[in-house]
Design a protein around this motif. Sequence first.
Motif, PDB file in Angstrom:
ATOM      1  N   ASP A  78     -56.463  52.897  13.077  1.00 43.63           N
ATOM      2  CA  ASP A  78     -55.654  52.033  12.103  1.00 43.63           C
ATOM      3  C   ASP A  78     -54.165  52.616  11.807  1.00 43.63           C
ATOM      4  O   ASP A  78     -53.676  53.427  10.736  1.00 43.63           O
ATOM      5  N   PRO A  79     -53.335  52.134  12.759  1.00 37.72           N
ATOM      6  CA  PRO A  79     -51.981  52.791  12.700  1.00 37.72           C
ATOM      7  C   PRO A  79     -51.042  52.495  11.511  1.00 37.72           C
ATOM      8  O   PRO A  79     -50.156  53.045  11.061  1.00 37.72           O
ATOM      9  N   ALA A  80     -51.551  51.221  10.767  1.00 41.01           N
ATOM     10  CA  ALA A  80     -50.693  50.735   9.636  1.00 41.01           C
ATOM     11  C   ALA A  80     -50.988  51.852   8.379  1.00 41.01           C
ATOM     12  O   ALA A  80     -49.987  51.885   7.604  1.00 41.01           O
ATOM     13  N   ASP A 104     -48.221  54.296  16.979  1.00 38.89           N
ATOM     14  CA  ASP A 104     -48.047  52.888  16.401  1.00 38.89           C
ATOM     15  C   ASP A 104     -49.048  51.848  17.160  1.00 38.89           C
ATOM     16  O   ASP A 104     -49.711  52.446  17.837  1.00 38.89           O
ATOM     17  N   TYR A 105     -48.888  50.787  16.877  1.00 38.92           N
ATOM     18  CA  TYR A 105     -49.960  49.837  17.110  1.00 38.92           C
ATOM     19  C   TYR A 105     -50.269  49.620  18.724  1.00 38.92           C
ATOM     20  O   TYR A 105     -51.229  49.578  19.283  1.00 38.92           O
ATOM     21  N   ALA A 106     -48.917  49.718  19.547  1.00 38.52           N
ATOM     22  CA  ALA A 106     -48.809  49.640  20.773  1.00 38.52           C
ATOM     23  C   ALA A 106     -49.938  50.638  21.686  1.00 38.52           C
ATOM     24  O   ALA A 106     -50.397  50.656  22.491  1.00 38.52           O
ATOM     25  N   THR A 108     -51.904  52.809  20.056  1.00 42.05           N
ATOM     26  CA  THR A 108     -52.860  52.994  19.726  1.00 42.05           C
ATOM     27  C   THR A 108     -54.046  51.751  20.609  1.00 42.05           C
ATOM     28  O   THR A 108     -54.872  52.263  21.273  1.00 42.05           O
ATOM     29  N   LYS A 109     -53.458  50.641  20.724  1.00 40.09           N
ATOM     30  CA  LYS A 109     -54.049  49.848  21.376  1.00 40.09           C
ATOM     31  C   LYS A 109     -54.322  50.165  22.892  1.00 40.09           C
ATOM     32  O   LYS A 109     -55.307  49.995  23.687  1.00 40.09           O
ATOM     33  N   SER A 120     -60.854  46.121  15.634  1.00 43.74           N
ATOM     34  CA  SER A 120     -60.155  45.060  15.140  1.00 43.74           C
ATOM     35  C   SER A 120     -59.769  44.983  13.700  1.00 43.74           C
ATOM     36  O   SER A 120     -60.727  45.536  12.920  1.00 43.74           O
ATOM     37  N   THR A 121     -58.705  44.728  13.321  1.00 43.30           N
ATOM     38  CA  THR A 121     -58.057  44.763  12.039  1.00 43.30           C
ATOM     39  C   THR A 121     -58.164  43.091  11.409  1.00 43.30           C
ATOM     40  O   THR A 121     -57.783  42.403  12.301  1.00 43.30           O
ATOM     41  N   VAL A 133     -61.788  48.550   9.278  1.00 43.10           N
ATOM     42  CA  VAL A 133     -61.292  48.317  10.554  1.00 43.10           C
ATOM     43  C   VAL A 133     -62.668  48.312  11.483  1.00 43.10           C
ATOM     44  O   VAL A 133     -63.367  49.243  11.365  1.00 43.10           O
ATOM     45  N   HIS A 135     -64.811  48.745  14.630  1.00 47.37           N
ATOM     46  CA  HIS A 135     -64.493  49.729  15.769  1.00 47.37           C
ATOM     47  C   HIS A 135     -65.759  50.135  16.366  1.00 47.37           C
ATOM     48  O   HIS A 135     -66.741  50.139  15.948  1.00 47.37           O
TER      49      HIS A 135
END
Length: 181
Positions: A78-80, A104-106, A108-109, A120-121, A133, A135
């Motif tokens: 949950d990077p946000a 960050d999101y990239a 983390t992905k 999945s958010t 989230v 997961h």
Amino acid sequence: MESRSVGRAHVGGPFQMTTHEGKPFTDKDLLGKWSLIYFGFTNCPDICPEELDKMGAAVTELDKIFGPIVQPIFISVDPARDTLPQMTRYVSDFHPRLIGLAGDYATTKATCKAYRVYFSTPPGTKPGDDYLVDHSIFFYFMDPDGKFVDAFGKSSTEMDVVERVKREVEEWNAEKKARLV
């Protein structure tokens, strides 16, 4: 050790994240230690805390047997919302050596992809929103070479983890000793 790689799932790989203390951390930092790695998020109401409690209790038991040879890791999906201060507060609840990792999101992905972790958010969410989230719910057991050994799901008990890790560490040590003879 070659025989150990036959039929082994390809889990893990290069990654670069930041610890809850703000330090860089990569897959290379796992080398030389056994590790247990859980992917989750700090706002999780029940499953993540239960799994991290189980993982922390298993590491505490393993410390009594082998000393601190198993590194517990928590990787945020949950990077946000999982800021470093949030991660610092969260990991302190579980085990004194637990390292929280965020990116960050990239990042983390990519890390989740390397470890075959689903997350999945909900679409359209913002960092201040209240959301869950979705997961994968298991943690990975990795050897000192950074290779996948096993995965422990929700149905695994603390003792299942302790016994599996203990068996693997003892086999590893016996093989290492045999190579020296």
